[in-house]
Scaffold this motif. Structure first.
Motif, mmCIF file in Angstrom:
data_model
loop_
_atom_site.group_PDB
_atom_site.id
_atom_site.type_symbol
_atom_site.label_atom_id
_atom_site.label_comp_id
_atom_site.label_asym_id
_atom_site.label_seq_id
_atom_site.Cartn_x
_atom_site.Cartn_y
_atom_site.Cartn_z
ATOM 1 N N GLU A 191 0.825 -1.203 0.000
ATOM 2 C CA GLU A 191 0.000 0.000 0.000
ATOM 3 C C GLU A 191 0.862 1.256 0.000
ATOM 4 O OE1 GLU A 191 -3.188 0.203 2.898
ATOM 5 O OE2 GLU A 191 -3.310 2.355 2.653
ATOM 6 N N GLU A 206 0.430 6.735 5.658
ATOM 7 C CA GLU A 206 0.318 5.391 5.072
ATOM 8 C C GLU A 206 1.460 4.500 5.565
ATOM 9 O OE1 GLU A 206 -2.336 4.795 3.443
ATOM 10 O OE2 GLU A 206 -3.001 6.798 2.858
ATOM 11 N N HIS A 257 0.400 0.845 7.006
ATOM 12 C CA HIS A 257 -0.887 0.296 6.579
ATOM 13 C C HIS A 257 -0.746 -1.086 5.957
ATOM 14 C CE1 HIS A 257 -3.145 4.411 6.639
ATOM 15 N NE2 HIS A 257 -2.615 4.097 7.790
ATOM 16 N N HIS A 267 -8.557 3.370 8.466
ATOM 17 C CA HIS A 267 -8.839 4.133 7.247
ATOM 18 C C HIS A 267 -10.086 4.994 7.353
ATOM 19 C CE1 HIS A 267 -5.656 1.633 5.604
ATOM 20 N NE2 HIS A 267 -5.547 2.562 4.683
HETATM 21 FE FE LIG Z 1 -3.867 3.571 3.893
#
Ligand SMILES: [Fe+2]
Ligand SMILES: [Fe+2]
Length: 352
Positions: free
Chosen positions: A163, A189, A199, A285
């Motif tokens: 990701e 992230e 993430h 998220h």
């Molecule tokens: Fe994310």
């Protein structure tokens, strides 16, 4: 005197990104899988690939393109790393990219002229608001079985275990306000300095919590072309500087369509009795992307449109291309589940 970073005993070493080579699915992936087993420099036959809408879900071509890109992200087991920049393989990849981009431009026609920079953020919001994608997250929230939720995670693993990486290619290609905005989003992230909050790591934890193999690349064999195309889109846009507008629009639309569906996915997991390890990624998220969507639409996309007004239509095209491929992907899952079938490729599928 600083003692240096303290590494907790229970922090596992970061697992290697090593993907086992899958079986060929047709002539195009066949060429690639045969040649990369040889030493780099081996001549690579150029395939004939037509830019048709069917290409966007072609199991054979999308796998071949995915493997070409994967050389930039991680190791392919048994493949010499020097293939990453082998001119013959890059020429092979360029054939696939031209056809893929051509098919995308047929499915999502580009605008004729860039919009005024100041309307780009609201135009992105309007694109997302007008999107009538199949109601996958609603289905998962209310009706999906445990097996279907596990399939959802298998599909998503192709992107979610790396990701943010495709969008990070763009950092070097921006400057000023949009660069700062992109790094602000990407820092979250990547866990904001906490490895356990990356993430991709949260996603691996969710996979393990629903009894899936969380290792990178472990389900490639099962992923259909329509799923691989969603990841290939990001790699295509992220790896080419001329697509910097489109990758920014892609990220903005991704963030704008994240918060609500992830809330529904988390609700679905809880309905099915899965615990915090399974829902952490999705809950994260809901809150993070409520912020990211603002930063990405206004500071990143709006900022880039102001800095480079000629990229305004590319920004919107990247967003529309994401919505188009996500809708096709969601349709495949819902159609298969409606028929009572798996949406994944059969474990031993070898041809189209
Ligand atoms: Fe994310
Ligand atoms: Fe985000």
């Amino acid at each position: 005197v600083s003692a240096g970073p303290v590494i907790p005993h229970d922090t596992p070493p970061a697992p290697a990104r090593r993907t086992a080579l899958p079986r060929a699915r047709g002539p195009v992936s066949g060429i690639l899988l045969e040649v990369v087993r040889c030493a780099p420099g081996m001549p690579v036959e150029l395939p004939l690939v037509e830019a048709t809408p069917a290409l966007l879900a072609d199991d054979d071509v999308q796998l071949a393109l995915y493997l070409c890109y994967e050389l930039h992200y991680g190791e392919l087991a048994g493949v010499d790393d020097a293939w990453e920049w082998d001119p013959g393989l890059l020429a092979f990849r360029a054939v696939l990219e031209r056809a893929f981009e051509g098919a995308l431009r047929q499915a999502v026609p580009p605008a004729h002229a860039p919009p005024p920079p100041e309307v780009v953020p609201t135009a992105l919001q309007a694109l997302v608001a007008a999107d009538d994608a199949p109601p996958l997250s609603r289905y998962v929230e209310r009706r999906a079985t445990r097996e279907q939720v596990r399939e959802l995670l298998v599909h998503r693993s192709a992107y979610q275990l790396k990701e943010a990486d495709p969008h990070s290619w763009a950092i070097a290609r921006l400057s000023g306000p949009p660069k700062a905005a992109l790094v602000e989003v990407q820092a979250d992230e990547y866990g904001g300095g906490r490895a356990e909050r990356i993430h991709a790591t949260l996603f691996a934890k969710a996979m393990a919590a629903v009894a899936l193999d969380p290792r990178y690349g472990s389900y490639l064999e099962r992923l259909p072309g329509v799923t691989l195309a969603t990841v290939n889109l990001m790699s295509l846009l992220g790896l080419h500087r001329r697509h910097r507008g489109a990758i920014v629009g892609h990220l903005a639309a991704f963030e704008l369509t994240s918060s609500l569906p992830n809330r529904r996915y988390a609700n679905g997991l809880r309905r099915l009795g899965f615990g915090a390890d399974a829902t952490d990624f999705f809950d994260e998220h809901v809150t993070a992307d409520a912020v990211h969507e603002q930063v990405a639409a206004w500071d990143l996309a709006g900022g880039l449109a102001h800095a480079e007004p000629q990229l305004g239509d590319d920004i919107l095209w990247g967003a529309a291309a994401l919505l188009q491929l996500e809708a096709r992907w969601a349709r495949r899952l819902l159609d298969a589940w409606e028929r009572g079938e798996s949406s994944l490729l059969a474990p031993r599928a070898t041809s189209r």
